[in-house]
Scaffold this motif. Structure first.
Motif, PDB file in Angstrom:
ATOM      1  N   VAL A 124       0.836  -1.204   0.000  1.00 53.09           N
ATOM      2  CA  VAL A 124       0.000   0.000   0.000  1.00 53.09           C
ATOM      3  C   VAL A 124       0.868   1.249   0.000  1.00 53.09           C
ATOM      4  O   VAL A 124       0.607   2.231  -0.719  1.00 53.09           O
ATOM      5  N   TRP A 125       1.905   1.230   0.805  1.00 54.11           N
ATOM      6  CA  TRP A 125       2.812   2.368   0.922  1.00 54.11           C
ATOM      7  C   TRP A 125       3.531   2.633  -0.401  1.00 54.11           C
ATOM      8  O   TRP A 125       3.853   3.779  -0.732  1.00 54.11           O
ATOM      9  N   ALA A 126       3.766   1.584  -1.184  1.00 53.87           N
ATOM     10  CA  ALA A 126       4.520   1.719  -2.429  1.00 53.87           C
ATOM     11  C   ALA A 126       3.679   2.245  -3.587  1.00 53.87           C
ATOM     12  O   ALA A 126       4.235   2.606  -4.629  1.00 53.87           O
ATOM     13  N   VAL A 127       2.359   2.281  -3.440  1.00 56.63           N
ATOM     14  CA  VAL A 127       1.501   2.754  -4.532  1.00 56.63           C
ATOM     15  C   VAL A 127       1.762   4.245  -4.763  1.00 56.63           C
ATOM     16  O   VAL A 127       1.695   5.036  -3.819  1.00 56.63           O
ATOM     17  N   PRO A 128       2.044   4.674  -5.992  1.00 57.00           N
ATOM     18  CA  PRO A 128       2.265   6.098  -6.254  1.00 57.00           C
ATOM     19  C   PRO A 128       1.040   6.938  -5.890  1.00 57.00           C
ATOM     20  O   PRO A 128      -0.103   6.471  -5.992  1.00 57.00           O
ATOM     21  N   VAL A 129       1.290   8.155  -5.470  1.00 47.10           N
ATOM     22  CA  VAL A 129       0.211   9.022  -4.980  1.00 47.10           C
ATOM     23  C   VAL A 129      -0.825   9.280  -6.070  1.00 47.10           C
ATOM     24  O   VAL A 129      -2.036   9.170  -5.825  1.00 47.10           O
ATOM     25  N   VAL A 130      -0.361   9.609  -7.267  1.00 49.09           N
ATOM     26  CA  VAL A 130      -1.303   9.923  -8.347  1.00 49.09           C
ATOM     27  C   VAL A 130      -2.116   8.687  -8.728  1.00 49.09           C
ATOM     28  O   VAL A 130      -3.333   8.777  -8.985  1.00 49.09           O
ATOM     29  N   ALA A 131      -1.477   7.517  -8.747  1.00 49.94           N
ATOM     30  CA  ALA A 131      -2.191   6.287  -9.078  1.00 49.94           C
ATOM     31  C   ALA A 131      -3.269   5.987  -8.040  1.00 49.94           C
ATOM     32  O   ALA A 131      -4.409   5.645  -8.386  1.00 49.94           O
ATOM     33  N   ALA A 132      -2.929   6.101  -6.756  1.00 46.44           N
ATOM     34  CA  ALA A 132      -3.911   5.858  -5.708  1.00 46.44           C
ATOM     35  C   ALA A 132      -5.060   6.852  -5.777  1.00 46.44           C
ATOM     36  O   ALA A 132      -6.234   6.490  -5.597  1.00 46.44           O
ATOM     37  N   THR A 133      -4.758   8.106  -6.059  1.00 48.03           N
ATOM     38  CA  THR A 133      -5.811   9.123  -6.171  1.00 48.03           C
ATOM     39  C   THR A 133      -6.738   8.822  -7.339  1.00 48.03           C
ATOM     40  O   THR A 133      -7.961   8.960  -7.225  1.00 48.03           O
ATOM     41  N   THR A 134      -6.179   8.384  -8.451  1.00 48.11           N
ATOM     42  CA  THR A 134      -6.995   8.029  -9.615  1.00 48.11           C
ATOM     43  C   THR A 134      -7.904   6.846  -9.307  1.00 48.11           C
ATOM     44  O   THR A 134      -9.079   6.824  -9.710  1.00 48.11           O
ATOM     45  N   VAL A 135      -7.387   5.853  -8.587  1.00 49.45           N
ATOM     46  CA  VAL A 135      -8.206   4.699  -8.194  1.00 49.45           C
ATOM     47  C   VAL A 135      -9.382   5.142  -7.336  1.00 49.45           C
ATOM     48  O   VAL A 135     -10.524   4.703  -7.528  1.00 49.45           O
ATOM     49  N   PHE A 136      -9.137   6.038  -6.377  1.00 49.76           N
ATOM     50  CA  PHE A 136     -10.223   6.535  -5.536  1.00 49.76           C
ATOM     51  C   PHE A 136     -11.242   7.323  -6.354  1.00 49.76           C
ATOM     52  O   PHE A 136     -12.444   7.281  -6.061  1.00 49.76           O
ATOM     53  N   GLN A 137     -10.794   8.047  -7.358  1.00 48.07           N
ATOM     54  CA  GLN A 137     -11.734   8.747  -8.228  1.00 48.07           C
ATOM     55  C   GLN A 137     -12.674   7.771  -8.918  1.00 48.07           C
ATOM     56  O   GLN A 137     -13.886   8.023  -9.011  1.00 48.07           O
ATOM     57  N   TRP A 138     -12.132   6.669  -9.390  1.00 49.12           N
ATOM     58  CA  TRP A 138     -12.970   5.674 -10.053  1.00 49.12           C
ATOM     59  C   TRP A 138     -13.865   4.941  -9.053  1.00 49.12           C
ATOM     60  O   TRP A 138     -15.003   4.583  -9.382  1.00 49.12           O
ATOM     61  N   LEU A 139     -13.375   4.699  -7.869  1.00 50.40           N
ATOM     62  CA  LEU A 139     -14.210   4.035  -6.864  1.00 50.40           C
ATOM     63  C   LEU A 139     -15.475   4.824  -6.570  1.00 50.40           C
ATOM     64  O   LEU A 139     -16.555   4.251  -6.355  1.00 50.40           O
ATOM     65  N   PHE A 140     -15.342   6.160  -6.546  1.00 53.51           N
ATOM     66  CA  PHE A 140     -16.478   7.014  -6.203  1.00 53.51           C
ATOM     67  C   PHE A 140     -17.074   7.706  -7.427  1.00 53.51           C
ATOM     68  O   PHE A 140     -17.755   8.721  -7.288  1.00 53.51           O
ATOM     69  N   HIS A 141     -16.825   7.163  -8.605  1.00 56.53           N
ATOM     70  CA  HIS A 141     -17.392   7.732  -9.826  1.00 56.53           C
ATOM     71  C   HIS A 141     -18.915   7.609  -9.787  1.00 56.53           C
ATOM     72  O   HIS A 141     -19.467   6.594  -9.343  1.00 56.53           O
ATOM     73  N   SER A 142     -19.600   8.621 -10.270  1.00 59.04           N
ATOM     74  CA  SER A 142     -21.061   8.648 -10.148  1.00 59.04           C
ATOM     75  C   SER A 142     -21.735   7.567 -10.985  1.00 59.04           C
ATOM     76  O   SER A 142     -22.785   7.036 -10.595  1.00 59.04           O
ATOM     77  N   GLU A 143     -21.160   7.189 -12.125  1.00 56.79           N
ATOM     78  CA  GLU A 143     -21.795   6.204 -13.001  1.00 56.79           C
ATOM     79  C   GLU A 143     -21.126   4.838 -12.939  1.00 56.79           C
ATOM     80  O   GLU A 143     -21.811   3.809 -12.950  1.00 56.79           O
ATOM     81  N   PHE A 144     -19.807   4.806 -12.877  1.00 57.31           N
ATOM     82  CA  PHE A 144     -19.090   3.541 -12.974  1.00 57.31           C
ATOM     83  C   PHE A 144     -18.423   3.133 -11.660  1.00 57.31           C
ATOM     84  O   PHE A 144     -17.760   2.106 -11.616  1.00 57.31           O
ATOM     85  N   GLY A 145     -18.579   3.908 -10.607  1.00 59.52           N
ATOM     86  CA  GLY A 145     -17.908   3.616  -9.353  1.00 59.52           C
ATOM     87  C   GLY A 145     -18.497   2.429  -8.623  1.00 59.52           C
ATOM     88  O   GLY A 145     -19.732   2.253  -8.561  1.00 59.52           O
ATOM     89  N   ILE A 146     -17.624   1.610  -8.041  1.00 58.58           N
ATOM     90  CA  ILE A 146     -18.083   0.425  -7.323  1.00 58.58           C
ATOM     91  C   ILE A 146     -18.776   0.793  -6.011  1.00 58.58           C
ATOM     92  O   ILE A 146     -19.619   0.035  -5.508  1.00 58.58           O
ATOM     93  N   VAL A 147     -18.455   1.953  -5.447  1.00 51.91           N
ATOM     94  CA  VAL A 147     -19.091   2.357  -4.191  1.00 51.91           C
ATOM     95  C   VAL A 147     -20.581   2.604  -4.408  1.00 51.91           C
ATOM     96  O   VAL A 147     -21.424   2.103  -3.653  1.00 51.91           O
ATOM     97  N   ASN A 148     -20.926   3.363  -5.441  1.00 51.30           N
ATOM     98  CA  ASN A 148     -22.342   3.615  -5.726  1.00 51.30           C
ATOM     99  C   ASN A 148     -23.087   2.328  -6.058  1.00 51.30           C
ATOM    100  O   ASN A 148     -24.225   2.111  -5.614  1.00 51.30           O
ATOM    101  N   GLU A 149     -22.437   1.464  -6.835  1.00 53.11           N
ATOM    102  CA  GLU A 149     -23.082   0.210  -7.213  1.00 53.11           C
ATOM    103  C   GLU A 149     -23.315  -0.675  -5.990  1.00 53.11           C
ATOM    104  O   GLU A 149     -24.393  -1.282  -5.835  1.00 53.11           O
ATOM    105  N   THR A 150     -22.345  -0.753  -5.105  1.00 53.66           N
ATOM    106  CA  THR A 150     -22.487  -1.571  -3.902  1.00 53.66           C
ATOM    107  C   THR A 150     -23.580  -1.030  -2.997  1.00 53.66           C
ATOM    108  O   THR A 150     -24.417  -1.797  -2.487  1.00 53.66           O
ATOM    109  N   LEU A 151     -23.586   0.272  -2.775  1.00 58.04           N
ATOM    110  CA  LEU A 151     -24.611   0.868  -1.905  1.00 58.04           C
ATOM    111  C   LEU A 151     -26.002   0.693  -2.507  1.00 58.04           C
ATOM    112  O   LEU A 151     -26.978   0.431  -1.783  1.00 58.04           O
TER     113      LEU A 151
END
Length: 306
Positions: A121-148
């Protein structure tokens, strides 16, 4: 009796250590001191796009700082910066301490798995991790919205997290905590390994519970490392920029704008490089003040004086 003769060290032997560290010192001066001095100079000039191109900036003294300190938006950003720092640092230190205590109680295999996971986790680049979080909470394709939505929370179908100030602020806190806990947890765990087991056994024989053992035995011994990690997390969260800039650019509105983001917005969007540099200098000053107060309190507890 023969008199002892002492030979003076040669000049090359005297200068040798300094020559070895000279490249590192020169590199530090060029990469750290020069940019700081340049930013300080710009903050004392009328430096906009015209001056950036022509280079004939006028010296205006503290006028930029006066403009900055009389701006209500600036003080709102300062308040939000300290709130952001306090929430992140508190969450990081609590979670990392709990994770370190858990690692200490695991067996060899479980400890290796958890430590390896933290390092990954510590080795993940900052920009890459931030991009992943953007996709997780994406309004249409994010897994968080789909799960909820699948769990029955239909209000989150197509929910735009980054259009809500509180939600965007919370997501950034979660991201920074997730990125920071591995380093803090591993460091605190390394300090826990130095506590003698005999002290724990003596405390248990005296009838002390887990909380009392941690408060009276563990924490006093690991406090120097704990405080070092705390100070580092204060610095890192106070100057957080990349995550916010990549994810929200300080929006929506000013909901996620803290001082480093404010400085870049002022310099780039408004082309007021002088005010942006002044904001950076105030950020350094405020962060230094927080650390000075913290270290004074630390040394007072250790019976020393700053």
């Amino acid at each position: 009796m023969l008199a002892k003769s002492y030979s003076r060290p040669s000049r090359s032997r005297t200068l040798g250590p300094y020559l070895l560290i000279a490249p590192a010192v020169l590199g530090m001066l060029y990469l750290l001191v020069y940019p700081f001095g340049r930013a300080l100079l710009i903050s004392l000039q009328d430096f906009r796009l015209r001056e950036l191109i022509k280079g004939d900036a006028e010296f205006v003294g503290l006028r930029n700082y006066q403009t900055l300190l009389t701006d209500p938006r600036f003080w709102e950003v300062v308040r939000r910066t300290f709130l952001f720092m306090a929430v992140n640092v508190a969450a990081i230190m609590i979670l990392s301490t709990l994770v370190a205590l858990m690692i200490e109680r695991l067996g060899p295999f479980g400890r290796a798995v958890v430590l390896s996971s933290l390092v990954l986790v510590w080795a993940v680049p900052v920009v890459a991790a931030t991009t992943v979080f953007q996709w997780l909470f994406h309004s249409e394709f994010g897994i968080v919205n789909e799960t909820l939505t699948n769990l029955g929370f239909t209000a989150y179908e197509g929910y735009t997290w980054f259009a809500n100030g509180s939600a965007a602020f919370t997501i950034l806190v979660v991201l920074i905590v997730w990125q920071s806990v591995p380093f803090a947890a591993i460091t605190v765990y390394s300090a826990l390994t130095t506590v003698p087991e005999e002290l724990y056994e003596s405390a248990r024989l005296d009838g002390a519970g887990a909380m009392r053992i941690f408060r009276s035995v563990t924490f006093p011994l690991v406090r120097p490392i704990f405080m070092l990690v705390l100070s580092l997390e204060v610095i890192w969260t106070f100057k957080a920029f990349v995550q916010i800039w990549v994810m929200t650019r300080g929006g929506p509105g000013d909901a996620t704008t803290i001082l480093p983001v404010y400085a870049v917005q002022t310099a780039l969007a408004n082309q007021r490089y002088d005010l942006g540099s002044a904001a950076s200098m105030v950020t350094v000053l405020l962060m230094s003040g927080v650390l000075v107060l913290y270290f004074r309190q630390l040394f007072r507890q250790e019976g020393e004086h700053l």
